[in-house]
Design a protein around this motif. Structure first.
Motif, PDB file in Angstrom:
ATOM      1  N   TRP A   1      16.457   8.934   5.284  1.00 49.59           N
ATOM      2  CA  TRP A   1      16.570   9.703   3.762  1.00 49.59           C
ATOM      3  C   TRP A   1      14.944  10.092   3.828  1.00 49.59           C
ATOM      4  CZ3 TRP A   1      14.926   7.900  -0.980  1.00 49.59           C
ATOM      5  CH2 TRP A   1      14.628   9.020  -2.239  1.00 49.59           C
ATOM      6  N   ILE A   2      13.996   9.186   3.280  1.00 48.76           N
ATOM      7  CA  ILE A   2      12.931   9.697   3.769  1.00 48.76           C
ATOM      8  C   ILE A   2      12.111   9.013   5.025  1.00 48.76           C
ATOM      9  CG2 ILE A   2      10.605   9.517   2.452  1.00 48.76           C
ATOM     10  CD1 ILE A   2      11.308   9.142  -0.097  1.00 48.76           C
ATOM     11  N   SER A   3      11.155  10.020   6.109  1.00 48.50           N
ATOM     12  CA  SER A   3      10.381   9.493   6.689  1.00 48.50           C
ATOM     13  C   SER A   3       8.973   9.447   7.349  1.00 48.50           C
ATOM     14  CB  SER A   3      11.085  10.155   8.129  1.00 48.50           C
ATOM     15  OG  SER A   3      12.263   9.882   8.080  1.00 48.50           O
ATOM     16  N   SER A   4       9.088   8.928   7.921  1.00 44.03           N
ATOM     17  CA  SER A   4       6.985   9.030   7.683  1.00 44.03           C
ATOM     18  C   SER A   4       6.759   8.412   8.927  1.00 44.03           C
ATOM     19  CB  SER A   4       6.960   7.546   6.466  1.00 44.03           C
ATOM     20  OG  SER A   4       7.662   6.252   7.748  1.00 44.03           O
ATOM     21  N   ALA A   5       5.131   9.111   8.988  1.00 47.98           N
ATOM     22  CA  ALA A   5       4.285   8.660  10.273  1.00 47.98           C
ATOM     23  C   ALA A   5       3.078   7.902   9.343  1.00 47.98           C
ATOM     24  CB  ALA A   5       3.646   9.595  10.941  1.00 47.98           C
ATOM     25  N   PHE A   6       2.396   7.214   9.383  1.00 43.88           N
ATOM     26  CA  PHE A   6       1.589   6.594   9.802  1.00 43.88           C
ATOM     27  C   PHE A   6       0.621   6.399   9.764  1.00 43.88           C
ATOM     28  CE2 PHE A   6      -1.945   2.945   7.997  1.00 43.88           C
ATOM     29  CZ  PHE A   6      -1.837   3.085   7.175  1.00 43.88           C
ATOM     30  N   TYR A   7      -0.620   6.555  10.201  1.00 42.49           N
ATOM     31  CA  TYR A   7      -2.101   6.648  10.988  1.00 42.49           C
ATOM     32  C   TYR A   7      -2.645   5.359  10.954  1.00 42.49           C
ATOM     33  CZ  TYR A   7       0.117  11.760  11.821  1.00 42.49           C
ATOM     34  OH  TYR A   7       1.214  11.819  11.947  1.00 42.49           O
ATOM     35  N   VAL A   8      -2.634   4.503  11.776  1.00 43.24           N
ATOM     36  CA  VAL A   8      -4.084   3.113  11.821  1.00 43.24           C
ATOM     37  C   VAL A   8      -5.219   3.708  12.544  1.00 43.24           C
ATOM     38  CG1 VAL A   8      -3.605   1.176  12.237  1.00 43.24           C
ATOM     39  CG2 VAL A   8      -1.190   1.728  12.014  1.00 43.24           C
ATOM     40  N   SER A   9      -4.619   3.733  14.079  1.00 40.69           N
ATOM     41  CA  SER A   9      -5.897   4.770  14.779  1.00 40.69           C
ATOM     42  C   SER A   9      -5.957   5.462  15.380  1.00 40.69           C
ATOM     43  CB  SER A   9      -6.716   3.085  15.587  1.00 40.69           C
ATOM     44  OG  SER A   9      -5.619   3.181  16.433  1.00 40.69           O
ATOM     45  N   LEU A  10      -6.499   6.486  15.642  1.00 39.52           N
ATOM     46  CA  LEU A  10      -6.131   8.020  16.499  1.00 39.52           C
ATOM     47  C   LEU A  10      -7.617   8.541  17.379  1.00 39.52           C
ATOM     48  CD1 LEU A  10      -5.661   9.954  13.332  1.00 39.52           C
ATOM     49  CD2 LEU A  10      -3.860   9.182  14.902  1.00 39.52           C
ATOM     50  N   PRO A  11      -7.180   9.338  18.647  1.00 40.29           N
ATOM     51  CA  PRO A  11      -8.042   8.940  19.623  1.00 40.29           C
ATOM     52  C   PRO A  11      -8.611  10.227  19.097  1.00 40.29           C
ATOM     53  CG  PRO A  11      -5.810  10.182  20.222  1.00 40.29           C
ATOM     54  CD  PRO A  11      -5.581   9.889  19.503  1.00 40.29           C
ATOM     55  N   PRO A  12     -10.076  10.541  19.438  1.00 38.05           N
ATOM     56  CA  PRO A  12     -11.156  11.581  18.871  1.00 38.05           C
ATOM     57  C   PRO A  12     -10.653  13.231  18.932  1.00 38.05           C
ATOM     58  CG  PRO A  12     -12.166   9.891  20.007  1.00 38.05           C
ATOM     59  CD  PRO A  12     -10.552   9.195  20.506  1.00 38.05           C
TER      60      PRO A  12
ATOM     61  N   ALA B   1       0.647  -1.264   0.114  1.00 41.26           N
ATOM     62  CA  ALA B   1       0.149   0.385  -0.142  1.00 41.26           C
ATOM     63  C   ALA B   1       0.758   1.340  -0.164  1.00 41.26           C
ATOM     64  CB  ALA B   1      -0.919  -0.003   1.529  1.00 41.26           C
ATOM     65  N   ILE B   2       1.722   1.186   0.628  1.00 39.85           N
ATOM     66  CA  ILE B   2       2.991   2.461   0.570  1.00 39.85           C
ATOM     67  C   ILE B   2       3.843   2.375  -0.553  1.00 39.85           C
ATOM     68  CG2 ILE B   2       2.962   2.101   3.165  1.00 39.85           C
ATOM     69  CD1 ILE B   2       5.922   1.706   2.799  1.00 39.85           C
ATOM     70  N   ASP B   3       3.467   1.436  -1.189  1.00 39.76           N
ATOM     71  CA  ASP B   3       4.456   1.800  -2.751  1.00 39.76           C
ATOM     72  C   ASP B   3       4.234   3.010  -3.408  1.00 39.76           C
ATOM     73  OD1 ASP B   3       7.167   0.473  -4.617  1.00 39.76           O
ATOM     74  OD2 ASP B   3       5.099   0.583  -5.761  1.00 39.76           O
ATOM     75  N   LYS B   4       3.156   3.053  -3.505  1.00 42.96           N
ATOM     76  CA  LYS B   4       2.530   4.151  -5.111  1.00 42.96           C
ATOM     77  C   LYS B   4       2.718   5.706  -4.116  1.00 42.96           C
ATOM     78  CE  LYS B   4      -1.114   5.441  -7.354  1.00 42.96           C
ATOM     79  NZ  LYS B   4      -2.481   4.938  -7.736  1.00 42.96           N
ATOM     80  N   PRO B   5       2.722   5.706  -2.776  1.00 40.53           N
ATOM     81  CA  PRO B   5       2.464   7.082  -1.666  1.00 40.53           C
ATOM     82  C   PRO B   5       3.864   6.922  -1.782  1.00 40.53           C
ATOM     83  CG  PRO B   5       1.039   5.778  -1.304  1.00 40.53           C
ATOM     84  CD  PRO B   5       1.258   5.168  -1.710  1.00 40.53           C
ATOM     85  N   ILE B   6       5.619   6.421  -2.094  1.00 39.20           N
ATOM     86  CA  ILE B   6       6.760   6.600  -1.315  1.00 39.20           C
ATOM     87  C   ILE B   6       6.488   6.599  -3.588  1.00 39.20           C
ATOM     88  CG2 ILE B   6       8.800   5.694  -1.291  1.00 39.20           C
ATOM     89  CD1 ILE B   6       7.595   4.416   0.678  1.00 39.20           C
ATOM     90  N   ARG B   7       7.466   6.057  -4.263  1.00 43.74           N
ATOM     91  CA  ARG B   7       7.223   6.637  -5.591  1.00 43.74           C
ATOM     92  C   ARG B   7       6.911   7.733  -6.364  1.00 43.74           C
ATOM     93  NH1 ARG B   7      10.127   2.105  -7.411  1.00 43.74           N
ATOM     94  NH2 ARG B   7       9.798   0.144  -6.686  1.00 43.74           N
ATOM     95  N   ALA B   8       5.126   8.058  -5.110  1.00 50.19           N
ATOM     96  CA  ALA B   8       4.986   9.306  -6.316  1.00 50.19           C
ATOM     97  C   ALA B   8       5.922  10.744  -6.122  1.00 50.19           C
ATOM     98  CB  ALA B   8       4.165   9.411  -5.459  1.00 50.19           C
ATOM     99  N   TYR B   9       5.859  10.447  -4.040  1.00 43.82           N
ATOM    100  CA  TYR B   9       7.112  11.655  -3.142  1.00 43.82           C
ATOM    101  C   TYR B   9       7.907  11.301  -4.107  1.00 43.82           C
ATOM    102  CZ  TYR B   9       9.312  13.373   0.882  1.00 43.82           C
ATOM    103  OH  TYR B   9       9.841  14.603   1.541  1.00 43.82           O
ATOM    104  N   MET B  10       9.050  10.274  -4.533  1.00 43.77           N
ATOM    105  CA  MET B  10      10.276  11.457  -5.340  1.00 43.77           C
ATOM    106  C   MET B  10       9.752  11.063  -6.901  1.00 43.77           C
ATOM    107  SD  MET B  10      12.345   6.860  -3.997  1.00 43.77           S
ATOM    108  CE  MET B  10      10.605   6.146  -5.203  1.00 43.77           C
ATOM    109  N   ALA B  11       9.390  10.916  -7.222  1.00 45.34           N
ATOM    110  CA  ALA B  11       8.656  11.688  -8.755  1.00 45.34           C
ATOM    111  C   ALA B  11       8.066  12.914  -8.349  1.00 45.34           C
ATOM    112  CB  ALA B  11       7.490  10.749  -9.231  1.00 45.34           C
TER     113      ALA B  11
END
Length: 499
Positions: A421-432, A369-379
């Protein structure tokens, strides 16, 4: 070079003298012969590893284990090489083969402990590391890994530092164990003990640069800035190639409002190791204080901080259904009781399993799932001369990946990722609470982790949303705003490096 040396000795001698390319050239034709000894092949693999050809080194060790199936050292070497290419399952099998052939070395038990931890067996990993330190108490790698693991599994600082204290009293012990003990004591809230420990060892070993650097950091955190600066300068003088010393000096100079000197120190570190992202983080911080264009070039938030909504992975009816399964999968492996002692996490825990090895369908789908966003970011970042875009090859690999679970008042201290090089944060679940308009639970950018002069508050906030991946340069200061309430905040983070 001593003409009386054997070919194997000559290869290792070249590596030791900083001539690994010459070692490869010498070893290659000899090691390719069908009758090449295991020792010669191992030396060739060491030379290949020294020039960064870890996959080729692994191939050599794998072939050696096949050529010498009853050689326990060959299987140990394969286990070590398999770790280097992120193949813990093969490393586990190779180590077990070495044990079956009678090998009982602390180095092999250390490898075995590491791979068991990577595969999610933390109890087995601890048992293996305990065997390693029982055989060699001064084995710093094993003692450090064991101490960190005990701390995370138990939150018991005394139990965690015990193997370090046993090891440091062994002949030829590595002083790195002192640094880790101090970190564990700090994580347990025993900062006074940690400071006293470092000051004492620094007096006993005044010429150790890493000890001087750590002692300077402890002084800075106590607010003893002139003493901290003196110790950081000493660390630089003791080891003029130690980037951590220059970075530490830059930080204490910024705390005193000496931005021009801090910029010079950070630039000196970048010249030594331009891949160290902490050097660029402090260059940007000093440039901000001096109102120099380089700050905005490095901290171009609009260009470099980008959120992406991932697509629903194949096999799930909706993104919400996928996130629910991913939440459940991650929750099953969040078994630690304390955060890593050397990390920026507060009021939360972090996984230590290698998520890339997980067989859970939801976790495996995350990598797709993250492959497409990473490649978009590099582009979208394109090419350039700055430390982000200059490394853009259009290809990447995940160098490290973990999950974080924050509880009430949980947060990340502002930090950067030195080896990324590229760092990240992916949100799975969050408090209201993240929707209340106060930035609680949001990711923030641009603020150093302690007071600098003049002050540098956050410059950019990004609102987290389940299913959103935020990508940014690894050298950017980033942290999490603490949040109220009993709900939890579950994320995945990773570093990507050029491939």
């Amino acid at each position: 070079m001593n003409s009386g040396q054997s070919p194997v000795q000559r290869i290792y001698d070249l590596i030791e003298k900083g001539r690994p390319k010459d070692a490869v050239a010498l070893a290659a034709p000899m090691a390719s012969r069908i009758d090449a000894s295991h020792a010669l092949r191992a030396a060739y693999a060491a030379a290949l590893k020294a020039v960064g050809r870890t996959k080729d080194a692994y191939d050599v060790q794998r072939g050696s284990s096949r050529a010498f199936p009853n050689d326990r050292i060959a299987w140990h070497n394969l286990a070590a090489a398999a770790v280097d290419v992120d193949n813990p399952r093969e490393a586990k099998a190779a180590a077990e083969k070495a044990f079956a052939l009678g090998l009982d070395a602390p180095e092999t038990w250390t490898i075995y402990g590491r791979v068991l931890i990577a595969l999610g067996d933390t109890a087995g990993g601890q048992a293996a590391l305990e065997k390693a330190v029982a055989r060699a108490p001064g084995h710093a790698v094993a003692a450090v890994l064991l101490a960190k693991l005990i701390w995370m599994r138990t939150a018991d600082a005394d139990a965690a530092v015990a193997p370090l204290r046993n090891g440091i009293n062994s002949p030829g012990a590595d002083l790195s164990m002192v640094l880790v003990e101090a970190k564990i004591l700090e994580a347990a809230g025993r900062t006074g003990e940690a400071s006293d420990l470092l000051e004492g060892w620094t007096q006993g070993y005044p010429n150790d640069a890493m000890l001087a650097r750590a002692t300077g950091q402890a002084r800075m955190e106590r607010g003893e800035l002139p003493g901290a600066e003196w110790m950081m300068r000493r660390a630089v003088s003791l080891d003029p190639r130690l980037t951590a010393a220059y970075v530490g000096l830059a930080s204490v100079l910024m705390a005193q409002g000496k931005a021009e000197e801090a910029l010079a120190a950070a630039k000196a570190a970048a010249e030594i190791d331009p891949g160290d992202q902490s050097t660029w983080g402090w260059i940007a911080t000093a440039a901000r204080a001096l109102d120099l264009p380089q700050h905005r070039e490095l901290y171009d938030y609009d260009a470099f901080v980008r959120p992406y909504r991932i697509e629903t992975p194949e096999g799930w009816p909706s993104l919400e259904a996928y996130l629910a399964d991913l939440d459940a999968a991650l929750s099953r492996i969040h078994t630690m009781r304390a955060a890593p002692s050397d990390q920026t996490l507060r009021a939360g825990i972090q996984t230590i399993d290698d998520l890339a090895q997980s067989q859970d369908p939801a976790i495996k789908a995350f990598f797709r799932a993250i492959d497409k966003p990473i490649r978009a970011y590099m582009a979208e970042m394109g090419q350039g001369n700055d430390p982000l875009r200059s490394r853009n090859t259009g290809q990447y690999r995940i160098s490290d990946i973990w999950s974080v679970l924050l509880r009430e008042q949980g947060f990340h201290v502002d930090h950067f990722h030195p080896r990324g090089w590229i760092s990240s944060a992916f949100y799975v679940s969050l408090p209201p609470i993240v929707d209340d308009g106060k930035h609680e639970g949001w990711i923030e950018f641009g603020q150093p982790p302690f007071a600098v002069q003049p002050p540098q508050p956050p410059e950019r906030f990004v609102r987290p949303e389940p299913g959103t991946l935020v990508l940014f340069p690894s050298y950017m200061w980033h942290g999490t705003v603490p949040f109220e309430g009993s709900d939890r905040r579950l994320t995945i983070a990773f570093d990507a490096v050029p491939a």
